[in-house]
Design a protein around this motif. Structure first.
Motif, PDB file in Angstrom:
ATOM      1  N   TRP A 130       0.838  -1.194   0.000  1.00 12.70           N
ATOM      2  CA  TRP A 130       0.000   0.000   0.000  1.00 12.70           C
ATOM      3  C   TRP A 130       0.876   1.248   0.000  1.00 12.70           C
ATOM      4  O   TRP A 130       1.976   1.239   0.537  1.00 12.70           O
ATOM      5  CB  TRP A 130      -0.901   0.039   1.243  1.00 12.70           C
ATOM      6  N   LYS A 131       0.383   2.313  -0.578  1.00 12.13           N
ATOM      7  CA  LYS A 131       1.085   3.589  -0.529  1.00 12.13           C
ATOM      8  C   LYS A 131       1.172   4.019   0.939  1.00 12.13           C
ATOM      9  O   LYS A 131       0.158   4.078   1.629  1.00 12.13           O
ATOM     10  CB  LYS A 131       0.371   4.638  -1.363  1.00 12.13           C
ATOM     11  N   PRO A 132       2.372   4.316   1.442  1.00 10.83           N
ATOM     12  CA  PRO A 132       2.535   4.572   2.888  1.00 10.83           C
ATOM     13  C   PRO A 132       1.878   5.869   3.333  1.00 10.83           C
ATOM     14  O   PRO A 132       1.732   6.821   2.560  1.00 10.83           O
ATOM     15  CB  PRO A 132       4.059   4.627   3.058  1.00 10.83           C
ATOM     16  N   ASN A 133       1.518   5.883   4.617  1.00 12.11           N
ATOM     17  CA  ASN A 133       0.988   7.082   5.287  1.00 12.11           C
ATOM     18  C   ASN A 133      -0.210   7.681   4.556  1.00 12.11           C
ATOM     19  O   ASN A 133      -0.305   8.894   4.360  1.00 12.11           O
ATOM     20  CB  ASN A 133       2.083   8.147   5.423  1.00 12.11           C
ATOM     21  N   GLU A 134      -1.137   6.801   4.164  1.00  8.47           N
ATOM     22  CA  GLU A 134      -2.276   7.278   3.390  1.00  8.47           C
ATOM     23  C   GLU A 134      -3.529   6.492   3.772  1.00  8.47           C
ATOM     24  O   GLU A 134      -3.482   5.286   3.967  1.00  8.47           O
ATOM     25  CB  GLU A 134      -1.986   7.124   1.903  1.00  8.47           C
ATOM     26  N   ASP A 135      -4.622   7.191   3.876  1.00  9.48           N
ATOM     27  CA  ASP A 135      -5.912   6.562   4.124  1.00  9.48           C
ATOM     28  C   ASP A 135      -6.928   7.227   3.199  1.00  9.48           C
ATOM     29  O   ASP A 135      -7.045   8.456   3.176  1.00  9.48           O
ATOM     30  CB  ASP A 135      -6.313   6.737   5.592  1.00  9.48           C
ATOM     31  N   LEU A 136      -7.644   6.435   2.424  1.00 14.04           N
ATOM     32  CA  LEU A 136      -8.596   6.977   1.447  1.00 14.04           C
ATOM     33  C   LEU A 136      -9.901   7.335   2.156  1.00 14.04           C
ATOM     34  O   LEU A 136     -10.865   6.575   2.145  1.00 14.04           O
ATOM     35  CB  LEU A 136      -8.847   5.966   0.331  1.00 14.04           C
ATOM     36  N   VAL A 137      -9.924   8.494   2.777  1.00 16.69           N
ATOM     37  CA  VAL A 137     -11.057   8.897   3.612  1.00 16.69           C
ATOM     38  C   VAL A 137     -12.182   9.550   2.825  1.00 16.69           C
ATOM     39  O   VAL A 137     -13.320   9.628   3.298  1.00 16.69           O
ATOM     40  CB  VAL A 137     -10.591   9.868   4.723  1.00 16.69           C
ATOM     41  N   GLY A 138     -11.878  10.052   1.617  1.00 19.19           N
ATOM     42  CA  GLY A 138     -12.860  10.809   0.842  1.00 19.19           C
ATOM     43  C   GLY A 138     -13.664   9.954  -0.111  1.00 19.19           C
ATOM     44  O   GLY A 138     -13.444   8.748  -0.269  1.00 19.19           O
ATOM     45  N   THR A 139     -14.601  10.601  -0.783  1.00 20.25           N
ATOM     46  CA  THR A 139     -15.485   9.918  -1.717  1.00 20.25           C
ATOM     47  C   THR A 139     -14.804   9.731  -3.072  1.00 20.25           C
ATOM     48  O   THR A 139     -14.115  10.621  -3.562  1.00 20.25           O
ATOM     49  CB  THR A 139     -16.778  10.727  -1.910  1.00 20.25           C
ATOM     50  N   CYS A 140     -15.012   8.563  -3.677  1.00 22.82           N
ATOM     51  CA  CYS A 140     -14.483   8.245  -5.008  1.00 22.82           C
ATOM     52  C   CYS A 140     -15.666   8.016  -5.941  1.00 22.82           C
ATOM     53  O   CYS A 140     -16.182   6.890  -6.015  1.00 22.82           O
ATOM     54  CB  CYS A 140     -13.595   7.009  -4.963  1.00 22.82           C
ATOM     55  N   PRO A 141     -16.111   9.025  -6.633  1.00 21.45           N
ATOM     56  CA  PRO A 141     -17.348   8.908  -7.423  1.00 21.45           C
ATOM     57  C   PRO A 141     -17.173   8.077  -8.687  1.00 21.45           C
ATOM     58  O   PRO A 141     -16.417   8.419  -9.596  1.00 21.45           O
ATOM     59  CB  PRO A 141     -17.668  10.365  -7.776  1.00 21.45           C
ATOM     60  N   GLY A 142     -17.862   6.950  -8.731  1.00 26.42           N
ATOM     61  CA  GLY A 142     -17.956   6.190  -9.972  1.00 26.42           C
ATOM     62  C   GLY A 142     -16.775   5.327 -10.358  1.00 26.42           C
ATOM     63  O   GLY A 142     -16.832   4.602 -11.348  1.00 26.42           O
ATOM     64  N   THR A 143     -15.672   5.379  -9.614  1.00 27.23           N
ATOM     65  CA  THR A 143     -14.482   4.630 -10.034  1.00 27.23           C
ATOM     66  C   THR A 143     -14.314   3.321  -9.276  1.00 27.23           C
ATOM     67  O   THR A 143     -13.831   2.339  -9.826  1.00 27.23           O
ATOM     68  CB  THR A 143     -13.219   5.485  -9.839  1.00 27.23           C
ATOM     69  N   LEU A 144     -14.693   3.303  -8.031  1.00 27.41           N
ATOM     70  CA  LEU A 144     -14.606   2.090  -7.230  1.00 27.41           C
ATOM     71  C   LEU A 144     -15.994   1.451  -7.150  1.00 27.41           C
ATOM     72  O   LEU A 144     -16.966   2.114  -6.807  1.00 27.41           O
ATOM     73  CB  LEU A 144     -14.079   2.394  -5.826  1.00 27.41           C
ATOM     74  N   LYS A 145     -16.061   0.163  -7.439  1.00 29.18           N
ATOM     75  CA  LYS A 145     -17.340  -0.532  -7.501  1.00 29.18           C
ATOM     76  C   LYS A 145     -17.546  -1.407  -6.257  1.00 29.18           C
ATOM     77  O   LYS A 145     -16.596  -1.982  -5.729  1.00 29.18           O
ATOM     78  CB  LYS A 145     -17.414  -1.400  -8.762  1.00 29.18           C
TER      79      LYS A 145
END
Length: 286
Positions: free
Chosen positions: A102-117
């Protein structure tokens, strides 16, 4: 415990050792070579030596334990994620992805519209992470209780410009103010004009129409337009091509000819952060 003392006449006498300090006791033990002090060696010196060695080993063990505990605690802090925001109140350890980290020191906290299913078979963040790690086609994943597990290809976050056009917000979801200037696209020209006029008047506008974040509005607008929701609305209304706007106090004003993917704000959990990771891509500069 007792020891033998010599009187002035040289006779061995039994006496208490409670008043003998450790340094003088050790010196006495080292000098106890004659047979008359065998009892002293047997009853005091040998137990003293054993006790001191035991104490040194005990202190060394405690020091090692404290040191290792400190290291373990630091490692745990680096890998544990508090997900009380998801309503569990527990600490979650995101499993490492050894083959494609995983990319270090990162957390995907925001919204990802339409790209992640959505992938329905995974029930928590740990399962979602493991499944993405094992899947070569999965680069990014997210989880939140109301949405479940979401997986997909590479994404950009925030202001990143290189790589895929798929984009995710780098901030947790926020409550917004915003409105479509023309709510009914199927309305006739006269009705559209009336709707726009109403949406651009502070007596009849509805800034609470779109509380959930919408997408497709482009980059943040001028500082003047970002002062308030009203200033944002007025800037949009002054542009004949503008059809929708949103404003958030920490992020500013956004407007464009339209917006899409608006988050429904009827459930408070939609304003809570996601949990997520993405795999580090060597080809990108981030």
């Amino acid at each position: 415990m007792v020891h033998l003392r010599k009187s002035v006449s040289g006779e061995a006498r039994i006496g208490s050792i409670s008043s003998v300090d450790s340094q003088s006791s050790l010196s006495a033990c080292k000098g106890a070579k004659d047979k008359s002090r065998y009892a002293y060696l047997k009853s005091y010196c040998y137990p003293l030596a054993i006790a001191m060695v035991t104490m040194m080993l005990l202190i060394g063990g405690i020091f090692s334990f404290v040191k290792s505990s400190g290291s373990d605690e630091q490692a745990s802090k680096a890998t544990k994620l508090n997900i009380s925001r998801l309503g569990t109140g527990k600490s979650l350890i995101i499993p490492d992805c050894k083959e494609t980290p995983w990319k270090p020191n990162e957390d995907l906290v925001g919204t990802c519209p339409g790209t992640l299913k959505q992938v329905s078979e995974y029930n928590d963040a740990v399962e979602c992470a493991k499944a993405c790690c094992d899947n070569q086609d999965c680069v990014a994943w997210q989880f939140r209780a109301d949405v479940g597990c979401k997986q997909g290809p590479d994404i950009r976050i925030g202001m990143e410009k290189d790589g895929t056009p798929a984009w995710c917000d780098d901030k947790p979801p926020n409550q917004w103010q915003g409105q479509f200037l023309v709510a009914n696209k199927k309305a006739n020209p006269q009705q559209k004009t009336e709707q726009r006029v109403a949406a651009c008047d502070t007596k009849t506008w509805n800034p609470s129409e779109q509380k959930g974040q919408c997408f497709g509005l482009g980059d943040v607008r001028s500082p003047e337009a970002s002062v308030s929701a009203q200033a944002c609305m007025e800037a949009c209304c002054a542009d004949v091509k503008c059809g929708a706007w949103q404003w958030q106090k920490d992020l500013g004003c956004f407007y464009f000819k339209g917006m899409h993917g608006c988050i429904k704000a009827d459930n408070p959990i939609v304003f809570q952060p996601f949990v997520g990771r993405r795999k580090f891509q060597k080809s990108r500069t981030y």
